[in-house]
Write a protein that holds these residues in place. Sequence first.
Motif, PDB file in Angstrom:
ATOM      1  N   ALA A 102       0.830  -1.208   0.000  1.00 43.30           N
ATOM      2  CA  ALA A 102       0.000   0.000   0.000  1.00 43.30           C
ATOM      3  C   ALA A 102       0.861   1.254   0.000  1.00 43.30           C
ATOM      4  N   VAL A 103       1.964   1.236   0.773  1.00 42.12           N
ATOM      5  CA  VAL A 103       2.864   2.387   0.817  1.00 42.12           C
ATOM      6  C   VAL A 103       3.461   2.651  -0.558  1.00 42.12           C
ATOM      7  N   LYS A 104       3.867   1.588  -1.244  1.00 44.01           N
ATOM      8  CA  LYS A 104       4.440   1.747  -2.584  1.00 44.01           C
ATOM      9  C   LYS A 104       3.423   2.356  -3.548  1.00 44.01           C
ATOM     10  N   ARG A 105       2.188   1.918  -3.430  1.00 46.61           N
ATOM     11  CA  ARG A 105       1.158   2.459  -4.325  1.00 46.61           C
ATOM     12  C   ARG A 105       0.875   3.920  -4.003  1.00 46.61           C
ATOM     13  N   ILE A 106       0.830   4.250  -2.729  1.00 42.28           N
ATOM     14  CA  ILE A 106       0.560   5.634  -2.337  1.00 42.28           C
ATOM     15  C   ILE A 106       1.693   6.547  -2.788  1.00 42.28           C
ATOM     16  N   ARG A 107       2.940   6.062  -2.718  1.00 47.33           N
ATOM     17  CA  ARG A 107       4.090   6.882  -3.110  1.00 47.33           C
ATOM     18  C   ARG A 107       4.064   7.236  -4.588  1.00 47.33           C
ATOM     19  N   LYS A 108       3.355   6.466  -5.387  1.00 46.06           N
ATOM     20  CA  LYS A 108       3.287   6.742  -6.830  1.00 46.06           C
ATOM     21  C   LYS A 108       2.296   7.854  -7.166  1.00 46.06           C
ATOM     22  N   GLN A 109       1.476   8.222  -6.172  1.00 49.91           N
ATOM     23  CA  GLN A 109       0.474   9.249  -6.416  1.00 49.91           C
ATOM     24  C   GLN A 109       1.104  10.638  -6.310  1.00 49.91           C
ATOM     25  N   SER A 110       0.802  11.498  -7.252  1.00 51.29           N
ATOM     26  CA  SER A 110       1.347  12.852  -7.243  1.00 51.29           C
ATOM     27  C   SER A 110       0.401  13.859  -6.599  1.00 51.29           C
ATOM     28  N   ARG A 111      -0.881  13.487  -6.455  1.00 52.13           N
ATOM     29  CA  ARG A 111      -1.857  14.404  -5.883  1.00 52.13           C
ATOM     30  C   ARG A 111      -2.046  14.123  -4.407  1.00 52.13           C
ATOM     31  N   TRP A 112      -1.889  15.162  -3.578  1.00 47.59           N
ATOM     32  CA  TRP A 112      -1.951  14.988  -2.133  1.00 47.59           C
ATOM     33  C   TRP A 112      -3.328  14.545  -1.654  1.00 47.59           C
ATOM     34  N   LEU A 113      -4.374  15.022  -2.290  1.00 46.33           N
ATOM     35  CA  LEU A 113      -5.711  14.612  -1.862  1.00 46.33           C
ATOM     36  C   LEU A 113      -5.908  13.115  -2.056  1.00 46.33           C
ATOM     37  N   GLU A 161      -9.268   1.230  20.592  1.00 48.69           N
ATOM     38  CA  GLU A 161      -8.376   0.433  19.751  1.00 48.69           C
ATOM     39  C   GLU A 161      -8.069   1.149  18.424  1.00 48.69           C
ATOM     40  N   PHE A 162      -9.083   1.823  17.870  1.00 54.44           N
ATOM     41  CA  PHE A 162      -8.898   2.459  16.566  1.00 54.44           C
ATOM     42  C   PHE A 162      -7.885   3.598  16.637  1.00 54.44           C
ATOM     43  N   ARG A 163      -7.930   4.370  17.710  1.00 54.09           N
ATOM     44  CA  ARG A 163      -6.993   5.492  17.786  1.00 54.09           C
ATOM     45  C   ARG A 163      -5.558   4.993  17.914  1.00 54.09           C
ATOM     46  N   LYS A 164      -5.369   3.816  18.550  1.00 56.25           N
ATOM     47  CA  LYS A 164      -4.027   3.234  18.594  1.00 56.25           C
ATOM     48  C   LYS A 164      -3.614   2.742  17.214  1.00 56.25           C
ATOM     49  N   ASP A 165      -4.576   2.224  16.457  1.00 60.91           N
ATOM     50  CA  ASP A 165      -4.257   1.745  15.111  1.00 60.91           C
ATOM     51  C   ASP A 165      -3.890   2.896  14.173  1.00 60.91           C
ATOM     52  N   VAL A 166      -4.469   4.068  14.412  1.00 63.11           N
ATOM     53  CA  VAL A 166      -4.096   5.238  13.607  1.00 63.11           C
ATOM     54  C   VAL A 166      -2.617   5.553  13.795  1.00 63.11           C
ATOM     55  N   ILE A 167      -2.181   5.597  15.060  1.00 58.89           N
ATOM     56  CA  ILE A 167      -0.775   5.863  15.353  1.00 58.89           C
ATOM     57  C   ILE A 167       0.099   4.753  14.782  1.00 58.89           C
ATOM     58  N   THR A 168      -0.395   3.524  14.899  1.00 59.23           N
ATOM     59  CA  THR A 168       0.334   2.371  14.377  1.00 59.23           C
ATOM     60  C   THR A 168       0.625   2.516  12.895  1.00 59.23           C
ATOM     61  N   CYS A 169      -0.407   2.825  12.109  1.00 58.06           N
ATOM     62  CA  CYS A 169      -0.239   2.945  10.659  1.00 58.06           C
ATOM     63  C   CYS A 169       0.691   4.081  10.301  1.00 58.06           C
ATOM     64  N   LEU A 170       0.541   5.204  10.979  1.00 49.94           N
ATOM     65  CA  LEU A 170       1.378   6.352  10.665  1.00 49.94           C
ATOM     66  C   LEU A 170       2.838   6.087  11.000  1.00 49.94           C
ATOM     67  N   LEU A 171       3.097   5.424  12.118  1.00 51.97           N
ATOM     68  CA  LEU A 171       4.477   5.154  12.528  1.00 51.97           C
ATOM     69  C   LEU A 171       5.142   4.116  11.622  1.00 51.97           C
ATOM     70  N   ILE A 172       4.509   2.953  11.504  1.00 48.73           N
ATOM     71  CA  ILE A 172       5.142   1.888  10.724  1.00 48.73           C
ATOM     72  C   ILE A 172       5.041   2.175   9.232  1.00 48.73           C
ATOM     73  N   ILE A 179      12.050   4.056   4.231  1.00 46.63           N
ATOM     74  CA  ILE A 179      12.946   2.991   3.783  1.00 46.63           C
ATOM     75  C   ILE A 179      12.870   2.838   2.271  1.00 46.63           C
ATOM     76  N   ASP A 180      11.653   2.815   1.738  1.00 50.06           N
ATOM     77  CA  ASP A 180      11.486   2.638   0.301  1.00 50.06           C
ATOM     78  C   ASP A 180      12.008   3.851  -0.468  1.00 50.06           C
ATOM     79  N   SER A 181      11.790   5.049   0.091  1.00 50.51           N
ATOM     80  CA  SER A 181      12.266   6.257  -0.558  1.00 50.51           C
ATOM     81  C   SER A 181      13.786   6.309  -0.576  1.00 50.51           C
ATOM     82  N   ARG A 182      14.412   5.935   0.531  1.00 55.21           N
ATOM     83  CA  ARG A 182      15.877   5.947   0.606  1.00 55.21           C
ATOM     84  C   ARG A 182      16.467   4.923  -0.353  1.00 55.21           C
TER      85      ARG A 182
END
Length: 313
Positions: A102-113, A161-172, A179-182
């Motif tokens: 999912a991260v790789k796919r999101i990185r290919k998007q040029s539009r922030w929205l 639980e959901f608010r912890k998962d939000v932090i989880t997704c953003l951190l990892i 890592i992928d960008s570097r």
Amino acid sequence: MTDVKNAPDNGGVEPVWDQNRTAWDETASSGTSGTLRGLNGADWLVYAAVAAVALAIGFVNALSAADDIARRGGHYDLKTPLLWEMTSIAVIVLLTPALFAAVKRIRKQSRWLVCIALITAAIVVFAAVHIPGMVALRKLVLWMSGGAYDFHFSPAILIYEFRKDVITCLLIGGALWLIDSRRETRIVVTAPPSAAPEAAPHLVWLRDGSTRIRIEPRDIVWISSAGNYVEYILTNGRNHLVRGTLAAAESQLARSGMARVHRTRLVNLDRVTAVALKPSGDFELTFDTGQTIVGSRRYRNAIASLERVTTEG
């Protein structure tokens, strides 16, 4: 306080629910599925590193939770916090490849929205998979050991639980993004050039009618455009009028010291012997052949190197 409560009327079966949530649940990873299809090549090293770090943090957090319970006067019990940690981590490890994809796919998007929408969707999907998966594993393990698990399903628990998962997704997810960008940057930097830099042409062939004429770029004094034709003025006094454009000649001879000094003229800077600046901003160039031409102030930057030399001199 412990996470295990005795059920008095249940024949020794212990219903269990999370009252002291583990620290790892606040830094778990996300994804859209448990498959490994998102991994390939060097991605496996990243996946292994995430899994190893997750297991290490989970074990340390379980030890800390057991110690905290003992300090509060409870019974030291490593099994229960270790169960909470490992069941959550098991789902995390299964979801990591999908999160990486999912991260790789999101990185290919040029539009922030679009990026924000995809990130939001990834967080929601992660929570929808992580929470039920973790609960199902705990129920399964405790059922197999003769116990029971009660998640105490309620909107408040889900929000918790959901608010912890939000932090989880953003951190990892953010870590995987970096890592992928570097790695992508390193590939670009270390990749061999697709082609060697084009050297300046040693010879130029001109078609004058049915005749092809070979000249050396250094023998060109200047080039001027004349409608659909280009005129080459050479040091030997000869001129050649050939069909073409000044832009094409400029592109072909850019590495040979040719520069545009007027909308209709290119000059060989290596043959300029004098520069005379005019109050209007225009300038006059004198060549080693004794010839002179006028350049436009629009192209003053083309002779910047010559101006520095004359100023220093």
